[in-house]
Scaffold this active site. Structure first.
Site, PDB file in Angstrom:
ATOM      1  N   HIS A  17       0.841  -1.207   0.000  1.00  0.00           N
ATOM      2  CA  HIS A  17       0.000   0.000   0.000  1.00  0.00           C
ATOM      3  C   HIS A  17       0.873   1.254   0.000  1.00  0.00           C
ATOM      4  O   HIS A  17       0.628   2.204  -0.738  1.00  0.00           O
ATOM      5  CB  HIS A  17      -0.864   0.084   1.279  1.00  0.00           C
ATOM      6  CG  HIS A  17      -1.928  -0.951   1.423  1.00  0.00           C
ATOM      7  ND1 HIS A  17      -2.072  -1.721   2.552  1.00  0.00           N
ATOM      8  CD2 HIS A  17      -2.942  -1.320   0.601  1.00  0.00           C
ATOM      9  CE1 HIS A  17      -3.107  -2.519   2.419  1.00  0.00           C
ATOM     10  NE2 HIS A  17      -3.660  -2.304   1.242  1.00  0.00           N
ATOM     11  N   LYS A  41     -18.052  -5.248   9.158  1.00  0.00           N
ATOM     12  CA  LYS A  41     -16.841  -6.030   9.428  1.00  0.00           C
ATOM     13  C   LYS A  41     -15.969  -5.281  10.425  1.00  0.00           C
ATOM     14  O   LYS A  41     -15.558  -4.149  10.155  1.00  0.00           O
ATOM     15  CB  LYS A  41     -16.083  -6.190   8.100  1.00  0.00           C
ATOM     16  CG  LYS A  41     -15.245  -7.435   8.009  1.00  0.00           C
ATOM     17  CD  LYS A  41     -14.821  -7.662   6.569  1.00  0.00           C
ATOM     18  CE  LYS A  41     -13.310  -7.746   6.486  1.00  0.00           C
ATOM     19  NZ  LYS A  41     -12.806  -7.705   5.122  1.00  0.00           N
ATOM     20  N   ARG A  90      -2.040  -6.217  -8.180  1.00  0.00           N
ATOM     21  CA  ARG A  90      -0.963  -7.173  -7.873  1.00  0.00           C
ATOM     22  C   ARG A  90      -0.904  -8.286  -8.899  1.00  0.00           C
ATOM     23  O   ARG A  90       0.142  -8.658  -9.385  1.00  0.00           O
ATOM     24  CB  ARG A  90      -1.189  -7.793  -6.480  1.00  0.00           C
ATOM     25  CG  ARG A  90      -1.065  -6.801  -5.337  1.00  0.00           C
ATOM     26  CD  ARG A  90      -1.626  -7.356  -4.055  1.00  0.00           C
ATOM     27  NE  ARG A  90      -3.058  -7.614  -4.188  1.00  0.00           N
ATOM     28  CZ  ARG A  90      -3.866  -7.944  -3.205  1.00  0.00           C
ATOM     29  NH1 ARG A  90      -3.388  -8.108  -1.988  1.00  0.00           N
ATOM     30  NH2 ARG A  90      -5.140  -8.125  -3.419  1.00  0.00           N
ATOM     31  N   SER A 127      -3.172  -7.493   3.423  1.00  0.00           N
ATOM     32  CA  SER A 127      -3.344  -7.272   4.866  1.00  0.00           C
ATOM     33  C   SER A 127      -3.798  -8.561   5.556  1.00  0.00           C
ATOM     34  O   SER A 127      -3.342  -8.869   6.659  1.00  0.00           O
ATOM     35  CB  SER A 127      -4.400  -6.188   5.118  1.00  0.00           C
ATOM     36  OG  SER A 127      -4.013  -4.990   4.528  1.00  0.00           O
TER      37      SER A 127
END
Ligand code: PNS
Length: 158
Positions: A17, A41, A90, A127
């Protein structure tokens, strides 16, 4: 003033990030890192903790600011006069997912999305994987900023 937003959950921020934020900061006059408040969440870190970390790890960039948002990202963009979103890609599966979101966001609002290839050094990083590794005592140094490394050890020990 050329503005762009780097949105995400950042629970926690990784070096992947940070690489995208830093590269965006060299291209744009102002980069807003926007942290999603996700009511469905609960994360490992609270949104305010993530924001504090983001402030610290981006302090070398004078043109980076950090804010939280909830609801639609394009509404946040409109409210803050930000015409474009930057997303790191990615792998090809990221592109599949992000393309649909980019097209929807454009259709909803005219806000553009720009894809930036992730530095290959970090293309395997997320993450969730970082949290999983840290939870089972694996070493995540070099994958996250040092501050995040310390916070992960502290949080997962308790
Ligand atoms: O780090 P993440 O969890 O992959 O970030 C995802 C994020 C926050 C960029 C994305 O979920 C988002 O933009 N959420 C806000 C709601 C929204 O605008 N959804 C898109 C509708 S097309």
């Amino acid at each position: 003033m050329r503005r762009v937003v780097c949105p995400g959950s950042f629970d926690p921020i990784t070096n992947g990030h940070l690489d995208i934020i830093g590269r965006a900061a060299r291209l744009y006059d102002e980069v807003t890192v926007a942290v999603l408040i996700n009511l469905e969440k609960s994360g490992l870190f609270t949104v305010d903790e993530r924001i504090e970390v983001l402030h610290t790890v981006t302090k070398e960039y004078a043109n980076v600011k950090v804010q939280k948002f909830h609801g639609l990202l394009v509404d946040f963009c409109k409210q803050n006069d930000i015409p474009a979103i930057v997303k790191g890609i990615r792998v090809v599966s990221d592109f599949d997912y992000e393309l649909q979101m980019a097209q929807l966001n454009y259709r909803l609002s005219g806000v553009e999305t720009l894809f930036m290839p992730t530095n290959p050094e970090y293309s395997f990083l997320s993450s969730s994987r970082v949290k999983e590794i840290a939870r089972y005592g694996g070493d995540v140094s070099g994958l996250v900023p040092d501050l995040v490394h310390e916070l992960l050890i502290e949080r997962l020990r308790s």
